[in-house]
Design an enzyme around this catalytic site. Structure first.
Site, PDB file in Angstrom:
ATOM      1  N   GLU A  63      43.990  34.847  54.607  1.00  0.00           N
ATOM      2  CA  GLU A  63      43.546  36.116  54.008  1.00  0.00           C
ATOM      3  C   GLU A  63      42.560  35.807  52.872  1.00  0.00           C
ATOM      4  O   GLU A  63      41.562  36.507  52.690  1.00  0.00           O
ATOM      5  CB  GLU A  63      44.774  36.895  53.516  1.00  0.00           C
ATOM      6  N   LEU A 109      48.621  36.963  42.428  1.00  0.00           N
ATOM      7  CA  LEU A 109      48.877  37.617  43.710  1.00  0.00           C
ATOM      8  C   LEU A 109      50.356  37.433  44.035  1.00  0.00           C
ATOM      9  O   LEU A 109      50.904  36.344  43.829  1.00  0.00           O
ATOM     10  CB  LEU A 109      48.032  36.986  44.820  1.00  0.00           C
TER      11      LEU A 109
HETATM   12  N1  LIG Z   1      45.718  41.947  45.936  1.00  0.00           N
HETATM   13  C1  LIG Z   1      44.451  41.888  45.593  1.00  0.00           C
HETATM   14  O1  LIG Z   1      43.556  41.994  46.440  1.00  0.00           O
HETATM   15  C2  LIG Z   1      44.100  41.712  44.130  1.00  0.00           C
HETATM   16  C3  LIG Z   1      42.771  41.790  43.710  1.00  0.00           C
HETATM   17  C4  LIG Z   1      42.486  41.644  42.353  1.00  0.00           C
HETATM   18  C5  LIG Z   1      43.510  41.434  41.456  1.00  0.00           C
HETATM   19  N2  LIG Z   1      44.785  41.357  41.902  1.00  0.00           N
HETATM   20  C6  LIG Z   1      45.899  41.183  40.959  1.00  0.00           C
HETATM   21  O2  LIG Z   1      45.867  42.275  40.050  1.00  0.00           O
HETATM   22  C7  LIG Z   1      46.273  41.827  38.729  1.00  0.00           C
HETATM   23  C8  LIG Z   1      45.121  42.042  37.747  1.00  0.00           C
HETATM   24  O3  LIG Z   1      44.665  43.372  37.840  1.00  0.00           O
HETATM   25  P1  LIG Z   1      44.865  44.436  36.632  1.00  0.00           P
HETATM   26  O4  LIG Z   1      44.662  45.778  37.235  1.00  0.00           O
HETATM   27  O5  LIG Z   1      46.137  44.154  35.923  1.00  0.00           O
HETATM   28  O6  LIG Z   1      43.685  44.038  35.638  1.00  0.00           O
HETATM   29  P2  LIG Z   1      42.076  43.940  35.783  1.00  0.00           P
HETATM   30  O7  LIG Z   1      41.501  45.229  36.258  1.00  0.00           O
HETATM   31  O8  LIG Z   1      41.706  42.722  36.523  1.00  0.00           O
HETATM   32  O9  LIG Z   1      41.714  43.704  34.268  1.00  0.00           O
HETATM   33  C9  LIG Z   1      41.931  44.740  33.336  1.00  0.00           C
HETATM   34  C10 LIG Z   1      41.011  44.479  32.174  1.00  0.00           C
HETATM   35  O10 LIG Z   1      39.658  44.478  32.619  1.00  0.00           O
HETATM   36  C11 LIG Z   1      38.834  45.111  31.661  1.00  0.00           C
HETATM   37  N3  LIG Z   1      38.304  46.336  32.257  1.00  0.00           N
HETATM   38  C12 LIG Z   1      38.785  47.003  33.343  1.00  0.00           C
HETATM   39  N4  LIG Z   1      38.019  48.071  33.605  1.00  0.00           N
HETATM   40  C13 LIG Z   1      37.047  48.080  32.665  1.00  0.00           C
HETATM   41  C14 LIG Z   1      35.946  48.935  32.409  1.00  0.00           C
HETATM   42  N5  LIG Z   1      35.687  49.992  33.200  1.00  0.00           N
HETATM   43  N6  LIG Z   1      35.142  48.650  31.352  1.00  0.00           N
HETATM   44  C15 LIG Z   1      35.371  47.557  30.576  1.00  0.00           C
HETATM   45  N7  LIG Z   1      36.404  46.706  30.772  1.00  0.00           N
HETATM   46  C16 LIG Z   1      37.223  46.976  31.807  1.00  0.00           C
HETATM   47  C17 LIG Z   1      39.696  45.347  30.444  1.00  0.00           C
HETATM   48  O11 LIG Z   1      39.643  44.124  29.739  1.00  0.00           O
HETATM   49  P3  LIG Z   1      39.855  44.007  28.139  1.00  0.00           P
HETATM   50  O12 LIG Z   1      41.302  44.286  27.921  1.00  0.00           O
HETATM   51  O13 LIG Z   1      39.479  42.586  27.853  1.00  0.00           O
HETATM   52  O14 LIG Z   1      38.941  45.006  27.516  1.00  0.00           O
HETATM   53  C18 LIG Z   1      41.069  45.542  31.085  1.00  0.00           C
HETATM   54  O15 LIG Z   1      42.149  45.312  30.213  1.00  0.00           O
HETATM   55  C19 LIG Z   1      46.647  40.361  38.907  1.00  0.00           C
HETATM   56  O16 LIG Z   1      48.030  40.285  39.202  1.00  0.00           O
HETATM   57  C20 LIG Z   1      45.827  39.936  40.101  1.00  0.00           C
HETATM   58  O17 LIG Z   1      46.387  38.806  40.767  1.00  0.00           O
HETATM   59  C21 LIG Z   1      45.101  41.498  43.210  1.00  0.00           C
END
Ligand SMILES: NC(=O)c1ccc[n+]([C@@H]2O[C@H](COP(=O)([O-])OP(=O)(O)OC[C@H]3O[C@@H](n4cnc5c(N)ncnc54)[C@H](OP(=O)(O)O)[C@@H]3O)[C@@H](O)[C@H]2O)c1
Length: 194
Positions: A38, A31
């Site tokens: 929050e 984050l």
């Molecule tokens: N501000 C907020 O409220 C909040 C909330 C959540 C996260 N975050 C931040 O967001 C970042 C992470 O999010 P991100 O978007 O980079 O990644 P993410 O969506 O958490 O992870 C992506 C991975 O999830 C798997 N995946 C996603 N959709 C899929 C589907 N439909 N089917 C199968 N596997 C799926 C895949 O893994 P594989 O590569 O292993 O196949 C993909 O590479 C971090 O910085 C975190 O701190 C912030």
């Protein structure tokens, strides 16, 4: 056009996210901000059930799962579901699914459907986008952080079919923590029924 709750069709599917002014949600796998209250709001909303005999589920992408410190996961008092296209290691009791549709379908079947009240999608980016398009999607709980942070991960465009609604469980006043102002908003997906 009418609004209706999908409560009678199985657990509602809601999204919860905090975004800053550039719609950023993450930076370098974490984050971009530290807002304790929050985080407490996130826990309260994703744990809370009207029926005390029920639980909620949280669905997250693999990178979001990895972003949670070891001592805090699986997220307590919730059924944790992690999505990955690979057979990754997850903690005992955590469901690993290879697609969002598969995960939602599994949670709407026995033994889960009778114990789950709400399914919360908790990120990240592509998961938020895919879940907003699902017919099961009901509400988006979005925290607007009124500041700009450097981000490399962003929340997708919110379709105009999401309209602001009020929820008695959500504080209406502007919050402030560490000099950063933020506001909780709730959007409901408008659905037409013939
Ligand atoms: N501000 C907020 O409220 C909040 C909330 C959540 C996260 N975050 C931040 O967001 C970042 C992470 O999010 P991100 O978007 O980079 O990644 P993410 O969506 O958490 O992870 C992506 C991975 O999830 C798997 N995946 C996603 N959709 C899929 C589907 N439909 N089917 C199968 N596997 C799926 C895949 O893994 P594989 O590569 O292993 O196949 C993909 O590479 C971090 O910085 C975190 O701190 C912030």
């Amino acid at each position: 056009m009418r609004y209706f709750s999908k409560g009678n069709m199985g657990p509602n599917l809601n999204l919860i996210v905090a975004v800053c002014e550039n719609m950023g949600i993450g930076f370098k796998g974490e984050l971009p901000w530290k807002l304790k209250s929050e985080m407490a709001y996130f826990s309260k909303m994703t744990k809370g059930t009207k029926d005390p005999s029920k639980k909620n589920a949280v669905i997250m992408g693999r990178k979001t799962w990895e972003s949670i410190p070891k001592k805090f996961k699986p997220l307590p008092d919730r059924i944790n579901v992690v999505l990955s296209t690979n057979k990754i290691e997850v903690a005992e009791g955590v469901l690993l699914c290879s697609s969002l549709e598969g995960a939602v379908a599994q949670l709407r079947q026995p033994p889960f459907n009778s114990v789950i009240e709400t399914v919360w999608v908790i990120g990240g980016s592509s998961l938020y986008k895919a879940s907003m398009d699902l017919p099961e999607c009901h509400r988006l709980y979005l925290t607007h952080i009124k500041a700009m942070f450097e981000c490399d991960t962003f929340f997708p465009t919110i379709s105009p079919s999401f309209k602001v609604v009020s929820d008695p469980n959500v504080p209406q006043e502007v919050q402030e923590e560490n000099g950063i102002k933020y506001e909780y908003k709730v959007y409901e997906k408008e659905t037409s029924q013939n």
